[in-house]
Design a protein around this motif. Sequence first.
Motif, PDB file in Angstrom:
ATOM      1  N   ASP A   5       0.826  -1.206   0.000  1.00 14.55           N
ATOM      2  CA  ASP A   5       0.000   0.000   0.000  1.00 14.55           C
ATOM      3  C   ASP A   5       0.861   1.256   0.000  1.00 14.55           C
ATOM      4  OD1 ASP A   5      -2.244  -1.611   0.079  1.00 14.55           O
ATOM      5  OD2 ASP A   5      -2.581  -1.333   2.229  1.00 14.55           O
ATOM      6  N   LYS A   6       1.954   1.236   0.724  1.00 15.12           N
ATOM      7  CA  LYS A   6       2.823   2.406   0.821  1.00 15.12           C
ATOM      8  C   LYS A   6       3.679   2.611  -0.426  1.00 15.12           C
ATOM      9  CE  LYS A   6       3.311   2.539   5.833  1.00 15.12           C
ATOM     10  NZ  LYS A   6       2.234   1.654   6.192  1.00 15.12           N
ATOM     11  N   LEU A   7       4.028   1.540  -1.108  1.00 18.19           N
ATOM     12  CA  LEU A   7       4.946   1.629  -2.245  1.00 18.19           C
ATOM     13  C   LEU A   7       4.285   1.700  -3.611  1.00 18.19           C
ATOM     14  CD1 LEU A   7       7.717  -0.853  -1.114  1.00 18.19           C
ATOM     15  CD2 LEU A   7       7.792   1.632  -1.118  1.00 18.19           C
ATOM     16  N   ALA A   8       3.064   1.229  -3.735  1.00 17.63           N
ATOM     17  CA  ALA A   8       2.427   1.141  -5.052  1.00 17.63           C
ATOM     18  C   ALA A   8       2.298   2.505  -5.724  1.00 17.63           C
ATOM     19  CB  ALA A   8       1.067   0.465  -4.940  1.00 17.63           C
ATOM     20  N   ALA A   9       1.762   3.482  -5.039  1.00 16.41           N
ATOM     21  CA  ALA A   9       1.555   4.799  -5.660  1.00 16.41           C
ATOM     22  C   ALA A   9       2.876   5.477  -6.034  1.00 16.41           C
ATOM     23  CB  ALA A   9       0.721   5.692  -4.747  1.00 16.41           C
ATOM     24  N   PRO A  10       3.864   5.532  -5.125  1.00 20.07           N
ATOM     25  CA  PRO A  10       5.133   6.149  -5.531  1.00 20.07           C
ATOM     26  C   PRO A  10       5.819   5.408  -6.671  1.00 20.07           C
ATOM     27  CG  PRO A  10       5.041   5.963  -3.140  1.00 20.07           C
ATOM     28  CD  PRO A  10       3.868   5.211  -3.699  1.00 20.07           C
ATOM     29  N   LEU A  11       5.763   4.073  -6.665  1.00 15.70           N
ATOM     30  CA  LEU A  11       6.377   3.310  -7.745  1.00 15.70           C
ATOM     31  C   LEU A  11       5.676   3.602  -9.070  1.00 15.70           C
ATOM     32  CD1 LEU A  11       8.403   1.259  -8.815  1.00 15.70           C
ATOM     33  CD2 LEU A  11       6.771  -0.538  -8.198  1.00 15.70           C
ATOM     34  N   ASN A  12       4.354   3.647  -9.055  1.00 12.60           N
ATOM     35  CA  ASN A  12       3.621   3.960 -10.279  1.00 12.60           C
ATOM     36  C   ASN A  12       3.991   5.342 -10.803  1.00 12.60           C
ATOM     37  OD1 ASN A  12       2.294   1.513 -10.340  1.00 12.60           O
ATOM     38  ND2 ASN A  12       0.477   2.280  -9.304  1.00 12.60           N
ATOM     39  N   ALA A  13       4.113   6.307  -9.911  1.00 12.24           N
ATOM     40  CA  ALA A  13       4.473   7.664 -10.330  1.00 12.24           C
ATOM     41  C   ALA A  13       5.875   7.695 -10.940  1.00 12.24           C
ATOM     42  CB  ALA A  13       4.382   8.618  -9.135  1.00 12.24           C
ATOM     43  N   ILE A  14       6.812   7.002 -10.309  1.00 17.86           N
ATOM     44  CA  ILE A  14       8.198   6.975 -10.812  1.00 17.86           C
ATOM     45  C   ILE A  14       8.247   6.305 -12.177  1.00 17.86           C
ATOM     46  CG2 ILE A  14      10.468   5.915 -10.451  1.00 17.86           C
ATOM     47  CD1 ILE A  14       9.936   6.371  -7.407  1.00 17.86           C
ATOM     48  N   VAL A  15       7.592   5.172 -12.309  1.00 16.04           N
ATOM     49  CA  VAL A  15       7.624   4.438 -13.579  1.00 16.04           C
ATOM     50  C   VAL A  15       6.982   5.282 -14.677  1.00 16.04           C
ATOM     51  CG1 VAL A  15       6.747   2.403 -14.779  1.00 16.04           C
ATOM     52  CG2 VAL A  15       7.797   2.161 -12.532  1.00 16.04           C
TER      53      VAL A  15
END
Length: 99
Positions: free
Chosen positions: A12-22
């Motif tokens: 939950d904590k990593l999905a949004a930032p990872l999606n934004a970075i990718v």
Amino acid sequence: MHAAPEPSALADKLAAPLNAIVSRHRASLMPMLGGSEAAARAALANDEAVRKVAVFCYPLLPGILRLAVKEPAFVGFVMHNRERVLARLTVDPAPATGT
């Protein structure tokens, strides 16, 4: 002693930032994976290629998140969620607005 974060809480904590970075760095990531959707799909089936993407993305996480989630945990998250990474990489980027 700190307890290891629960996998679903970590996701939950990593999905949004990872999606934004990718999404933001798609142009840099796609050449690492062969440049095309088919090449990216093949590369993301390769553990070493997935690890390369994770190591590229980790320093781009917000600083506070890097303090909470160390690189090995992030790499593990990316390894287990490679389909999410692939889905984000193969989405056509939004057309630029403005003329």
